[in-house]
Design an enzyme around this catalytic site. Structure first.
Site, PDB file in Angstrom:
ATOM      1  N   LYS A 101       4.366 108.034  64.616  1.00 29.24           N
ATOM      2  CA  LYS A 101       2.854 108.560  64.571  1.00 29.24           C
ATOM      3  C   LYS A 101       2.126 107.800  65.608  1.00 29.24           C
ATOM      4  O   LYS A 101       2.271 106.773  66.035  1.00 29.24           O
ATOM      5  CB  LYS A 101       2.596 108.296  63.016  1.00 29.24           C
ATOM      6  CG  LYS A 101       2.547 106.708  62.622  1.00 29.24           C
ATOM      7  CD  LYS A 101       1.387 106.047  63.187  1.00 29.24           C
ATOM      8  CE  LYS A 101       1.432 104.701  62.358  1.00 29.24           C
ATOM      9  NZ  LYS A 101       0.466 103.480  62.943  1.00 29.24           N
ATOM     10  N   PRO A 161      10.164 102.464  69.419  1.00 26.35           N
ATOM     11  CA  PRO A 161      10.378 100.730  69.578  1.00 26.35           C
ATOM     12  C   PRO A 161       9.637 100.329  68.376  1.00 26.35           C
ATOM     13  O   PRO A 161       8.867 100.765  67.737  1.00 26.35           O
ATOM     14  CB  PRO A 161       9.305 100.792  70.881  1.00 26.35           C
ATOM     15  CG  PRO A 161       8.995 102.076  71.469  1.00 26.35           C
ATOM     16  CD  PRO A 161       9.440 103.265  70.299  1.00 26.35           C
ATOM     17  N   GLY A 208       7.687  97.372  66.317  1.00 28.67           N
ATOM     18  CA  GLY A 208       6.424  96.621  66.567  1.00 28.67           C
ATOM     19  C   GLY A 208       5.573  97.140  67.519  1.00 28.67           C
ATOM     20  O   GLY A 208       4.892  96.526  68.337  1.00 28.67           O
ATOM     21  N   ALA A 209       5.364  98.475  67.349  1.00 28.54           N
ATOM     22  CA  ALA A 209       4.851  99.264  68.364  1.00 28.54           C
ATOM     23  C   ALA A 209       3.483  99.973  67.924  1.00 28.54           C
ATOM     24  O   ALA A 209       2.651 100.552  68.634  1.00 28.54           O
ATOM     25  CB  ALA A 209       5.736 100.285  69.049  1.00 28.54           C
ATOM     26  N   SER A 250       8.448 105.729  58.833  1.00 29.13           N
ATOM     27  CA  SER A 250       8.839 107.072  58.808  1.00 29.13           C
ATOM     28  C   SER A 250      10.330 107.315  58.488  1.00 29.13           C
ATOM     29  O   SER A 250      10.733 108.280  57.790  1.00 29.13           O
ATOM     30  CB  SER A 250       8.706 107.596  60.474  1.00 29.13           C
ATOM     31  OG  SER A 250       9.385 108.936  60.503  1.00 29.13           O
ATOM     32  N   LEU A 287       3.975 102.596  65.983  1.00 32.37           N
ATOM     33  CA  LEU A 287       4.308 104.086  66.014  1.00 32.37           C
ATOM     34  C   LEU A 287       4.707 104.124  64.555  1.00 32.37           C
ATOM     35  O   LEU A 287       5.302 105.484  64.389  1.00 32.37           O
ATOM     36  CB  LEU A 287       5.246 104.091  67.140  1.00 32.37           C
ATOM     37  CG  LEU A 287       4.606 104.059  68.561  1.00 32.37           C
ATOM     38  CD1 LEU A 287       5.692 104.229  69.657  1.00 32.37           C
ATOM     39  CD2 LEU A 287       3.435 104.878  68.739  1.00 32.37           C
ATOM     40  N   GLY A 288       4.881 103.410  63.687  1.00 34.28           N
ATOM     41  CA  GLY A 288       5.439 103.569  62.396  1.00 34.28           C
ATOM     42  C   GLY A 288       6.643 103.937  62.234  1.00 34.28           C
ATOM     43  O   GLY A 288       7.141 104.628  61.281  1.00 34.28           O
ATOM     44  N   GLY A 289       7.637 103.417  63.013  1.00 36.31           N
ATOM     45  CA  GLY A 289       9.049 103.624  62.994  1.00 36.31           C
ATOM     46  C   GLY A 289       9.772 103.537  61.535  1.00 36.31           C
ATOM     47  O   GLY A 289      10.387 104.254  61.060  1.00 36.31           O
ATOM     48  N   GLY A 290       9.815 102.261  61.138  1.00 33.93           N
ATOM     49  CA  GLY A 290      10.293 101.847  59.916  1.00 33.93           C
ATOM     50  C   GLY A 290       9.605 102.843  58.712  1.00 33.93           C
ATOM     51  O   GLY A 290      10.587 103.206  57.687  1.00 33.93           O
ATOM     52  N   ASP A 334       2.242 102.578  55.090  1.00 26.18           N
ATOM     53  CA  ASP A 334       2.037 103.633  56.127  1.00 26.18           C
ATOM     54  C   ASP A 334       3.131 104.753  55.633  1.00 26.18           C
ATOM     55  O   ASP A 334       3.256 105.791  56.512  1.00 26.18           O
ATOM     56  CB  ASP A 334       2.425 103.379  57.399  1.00 26.18           C
ATOM     57  CG  ASP A 334       1.322 103.148  58.158  1.00 26.18           C
ATOM     58  OD1 ASP A 334       0.045 103.666  57.794  1.00 26.18           O
ATOM     59  OD2 ASP A 334       1.313 102.708  59.585  1.00 26.18           O
TER      60      ASP A 334
HETATM   61  C1  LIG Z   1      -1.761  99.160  61.163  1.00 27.22           C
HETATM   62  C2  LIG Z   1      -0.949 100.313  60.439  1.00 27.22           C
HETATM   63  C3  LIG Z   1      -2.191 101.542  60.588  1.00 27.22           C
HETATM   64  O1  LIG Z   1      -1.516 102.766  60.531  1.00 27.22           O
HETATM   65  O2  LIG Z   1      -0.033 100.805  61.228  1.00 27.22           O
HETATM   66  P1  LIG Z   1       1.376  99.833  62.421  1.00 27.22           P
HETATM   67  O3  LIG Z   1       0.375  99.450  63.355  1.00 27.22           O
HETATM   68  O4  LIG Z   1       2.048  98.761  61.311  1.00 27.22           O
HETATM   69  O5  LIG Z   1       2.079 100.930  62.660  1.00 27.22           O
HETATM   70  C4  LIG Z   1      -0.871 100.038  59.092  1.00 27.22           C
HETATM   71  O6  LIG Z   1      -1.927  99.886  58.209  1.00 27.22           O
HETATM   72  C5  LIG Z   1       0.250  99.299  58.741  1.00 27.22           C
HETATM   73  O7  LIG Z   1       1.014  99.765  57.381  1.00 27.22           O
HETATM   74  P2  LIG Z   1       2.388  99.197  57.071  1.00 27.22           P
HETATM   75  O8  LIG Z   1       3.195  98.824  58.403  1.00 27.22           O
HETATM   76  O9  LIG Z   1       3.059 100.143  56.183  1.00 27.22           O
HETATM   77  O10 LIG Z   1       2.026  97.832  56.315  1.00 27.22           O
HETATM   78  P3  LIG Z   1       2.746  97.048  55.163  1.00 27.22           P
HETATM   79  O11 LIG Z   1       4.277  97.109  55.584  1.00 27.22           O
HETATM   80  O12 LIG Z   1       2.384  97.745  53.798  1.00 27.22           O
HETATM   81  O13 LIG Z   1       2.115  95.622  55.260  1.00 27.22           O
HETATM   82  C6  LIG Z   1       2.639  94.738  56.540  1.00 27.22           C
HETATM   83  C7  LIG Z   1       1.295  93.921  56.593  1.00 27.22           C
HETATM   84  O14 LIG Z   1       0.245  94.415  56.896  1.00 27.22           O
HETATM   85  C8  LIG Z   1      -0.780  94.274  55.887  1.00 27.22           C
HETATM   86  N1  LIG Z   1      -1.661  95.164  55.496  1.00 27.22           N
HETATM   87  C9  LIG Z   1      -1.028  96.541  55.696  1.00 27.22           C
HETATM   88  C10 LIG Z   1      -1.667  97.710  55.309  1.00 27.22           C
HETATM   89  C11 LIG Z   1      -3.194  97.574  54.775  1.00 27.22           C
HETATM   90  N2  LIG Z   1      -3.620  98.601  54.698  1.00 27.22           N
HETATM   91  N3  LIG Z   1      -3.713  96.317  54.759  1.00 27.22           N
HETATM   92  C12 LIG Z   1      -2.988  94.988  55.132  1.00 27.22           C
HETATM   93  O15 LIG Z   1      -3.506  94.387  55.049  1.00 27.22           O
HETATM   94  C13 LIG Z   1      -0.240  93.558  54.428  1.00 27.22           C
HETATM   95  O16 LIG Z   1      -0.836  92.662  53.905  1.00 27.22           O
HETATM   96  C14 LIG Z   1       1.146  93.215  55.313  1.00 27.22           C
HETATM   97  O17 LIG Z   1       1.064  91.538  55.654  1.00 27.22           O
HETATM   98  N1  LIG Z   2      14.385 101.287  59.828  1.00 28.90           N
HETATM   99  C1  LIG Z   2      13.494 100.498  60.340  1.00 28.90           C
HETATM  100  N2  LIG Z   2      13.148 100.892  61.731  1.00 28.90           N
HETATM  101  C2  LIG Z   2      12.282  99.770  62.237  1.00 28.90           C
HETATM  102  N3  LIG Z   2      12.175  98.604  62.068  1.00 28.90           N
HETATM  103  C3  LIG Z   2      12.437  98.243  60.789  1.00 28.90           C
HETATM  104  C4  LIG Z   2      12.847  99.257  59.930  1.00 28.90           C
HETATM  105  N4  LIG Z   2      13.162  98.711  58.467  1.00 28.90           N
HETATM  106  C5  LIG Z   2      12.519  97.440  58.597  1.00 28.90           C
HETATM  107  N5  LIG Z   2      12.069  97.209  59.847  1.00 28.90           N
HETATM  108  C6  LIG Z   2      11.188  96.010  60.269  1.00 28.90           C
HETATM  109  O1  LIG Z   2      10.005  96.380  60.106  1.00 28.90           O
HETATM  110  C7  LIG Z   2       9.089  95.693  61.239  1.00 28.90           C
HETATM  111  C8  LIG Z   2       7.982  96.704  61.729  1.00 28.90           C
HETATM  112  O2  LIG Z   2       8.577  97.851  62.511  1.00 28.90           O
HETATM  113  P1  LIG Z   2       8.018  99.174  62.776  1.00 28.90           P
HETATM  114  O3  LIG Z   2       7.886 100.118  61.541  1.00 28.90           O
HETATM  115  O4  LIG Z   2       8.946  99.985  63.822  1.00 28.90           O
HETATM  116  O5  LIG Z   2       6.660  98.727  63.567  1.00 28.90           O
HETATM  117  P2  LIG Z   2       5.031  99.292  63.230  1.00 28.90           P
HETATM  118  O6  LIG Z   2       4.575  98.661  61.948  1.00 28.90           O
HETATM  119  O7  LIG Z   2       4.299  98.543  64.431  1.00 28.90           O
HETATM  120  O8  LIG Z   2       5.161 100.494  63.477  1.00 28.90           O
HETATM  121  C9  LIG Z   2      10.284  95.077  62.097  1.00 28.90           C
HETATM  122  O9  LIG Z   2       9.954  93.598  61.777  1.00 28.90           O
HETATM  123  C10 LIG Z   2      11.396  95.586  61.732  1.00 28.90           C
HETATM  124  O10 LIG Z   2      12.545  94.473  61.808  1.00 28.90           O
END
Ligand SMILES: C[C@@](CO)(OP(=O)(O)O)[C@H](O)COP(=O)(O)OP(=O)(O)OC[C@H]1O[C@@H](n2ccc(N)nc2=O)[C@H](O)[C@@H]1O
Ligand SMILES: Nc1ncnc2c1ncn2[C@@H]1O[C@H](COP(=O)(O)OP(=O)(O)O)[C@@H](O)[C@H]1O
Length: 304
Positions: A11, A100, A102-103, A110, A105-108, A142
């Protein structure tokens, strides 16, 4: 036994406004998010329940950097599905990882949502759409957005998801873009932690976020204009850009040299640039690789 092969898309957060911290420690946000026509592939092979005993969930992945134990969101989602439905079946999940880690991009997330969709297809008594969305949100903030196949608006902590109105969605669907990420990753928890440390300075107001969205939706139907750059916003950029100047330097360069509208997705470190039809894609990719090295990740794709 049935085998399902499902795409698990990445995403992009086109707009991401984190508006404040909640009592539960999570943050409220307003975000326009779209799945990409590119991502991971998840093969789900059903394992029947034997003698009314539970069958196991197992996972393999072609990327050794991805955990395949209970830390993986696929297995977390599967166990949550079992707890919610009482389903005794099991599944062998095989993940081909392209997104990738930690990008932003929401891989986990998704992958987890894709696993839930698969299990809900296999289960004899599936959950309805509301129950499935609630379950997805309990696995990760996410996750629920990935139950939709097109652009959505996400609110709350990410758990309140609604499709964009068709007129606005049509302006996004099919739009070409380049997604690029340097060798380093950014942790979501770190990015939210920086906002907490700077509070309340780094937060956007919910009113300003809703106004930005409403303004864009107002003009989205006007085919004589392309207001996409007015939608792009991300208040997680400040902390990431301060720590990693390579990110803003690259985005400034793509604007200066190629006139491209750009942004960072989620908590980073992946960024994106919208590609007009006549964009010199090879030159743009070369510019990214010259600056960030051959280990940079670059993919040309479009919004779903
Ligand atoms: C920032 C965003 C934007 O779309 O995406 P990514 O950069 O991760 O892809 C999301 O809010 C990431 O959502 P997600 O990655 O599912 O977060 P979670 O696993 O639920 O939580 C991971 C960490 O982020 C914090 N967190 C997450 C979502 C939220 N609305 N508020 C938060 O404070 C949580 O406290 C936790 O420490
Ligand atoms: N199916 C999965 N694919 C990728 N990462 C995963 C998965 N399940 C758990 N993780 C963990 O989730 C964390 C964040 O991964 P990811 O969803 O790729 O990043 P982001 O939140 O930046 O979009 C990493 O620490 C990874 O080890």
């Amino acid at each position: 036994m049935r085998t399902l092969t499902l795409q698990s898309p990445a995403k992009i957060n086109l707009m991401l406004a984190i508006t404040g911290r909640r009592a539960d420690g999570f943050h409220d946000l307003v975000s326009v998010v779209a799945p990409l026509a590119w991502g991971d592939t998840l093969v789900v092979e059903e394992v029947a329940a034997a003698n009314h005993e539970r069958s196991a969930f197992t996972l393999t992945c072609d990327d050794p950097g991805v955990p395949i134990d209970q830390a993986n969101l696929i297995l977390k989602a599967a166990e949550a599905f079992r707890a919610a439905t009482g389903w005794l079946g099991g599944a062998r999940f095989a993940l081909t990882k392209r997104i990738p880690v930690g990008a932003g991009l929401g891989g986990g997330s998704s992958n987890a949502a894709t696993a839930l969709r698969a299990l809900n297809t296999l289960a004899a008594t599936p959950l309805d759409a509301v129950e499935l969305a609630r379950l997805a949100a309990s696995v990760g903030s996410d996750c629920a957005l990935f139950l939709h196949d097109g652009p959505v608006v996400m609110r709350g902590r990410g758990d309140r998801v609604e499709p964009l109105p068709e007129r606005a969605a049509a302006r996004l669907r099919g739009r070409g873009l380049l997604v690029f990420k340097p060798a380093f990753a950014i942790s979501t928890a770190w990015a939210y932690g920086r906002l907490v440390a700077a509070a309340p300075g780094g937060y956007a107001t919910a009113t300003a976020a809703e106004e930005r969205l409403a303004r864009w939706m107002d003009v989205a139907g006007d085919r004589s204009r392309d207001p996409i750059a007015e939608l792009v916003f991300n208040n997680m950029e400040s902390a990431a850009f301060a720590k990693f100047p390579a990110l803003p330097l690259m985005l400034e360069r793509l604007l200066r040299e190629f006139g491209l509208a750009t942004g960072m997705s989620g908590s980073g470190s992946a960024c994106f640039a919208f590609l007009p039809d006549d964009a010199p894609v090879a030159e743009i990719c070369a510019a990214v690789r010259r600056a960030w090295g051959e280990s940079a990740f670059v993919i040309q794709t479009h919004l779903q």
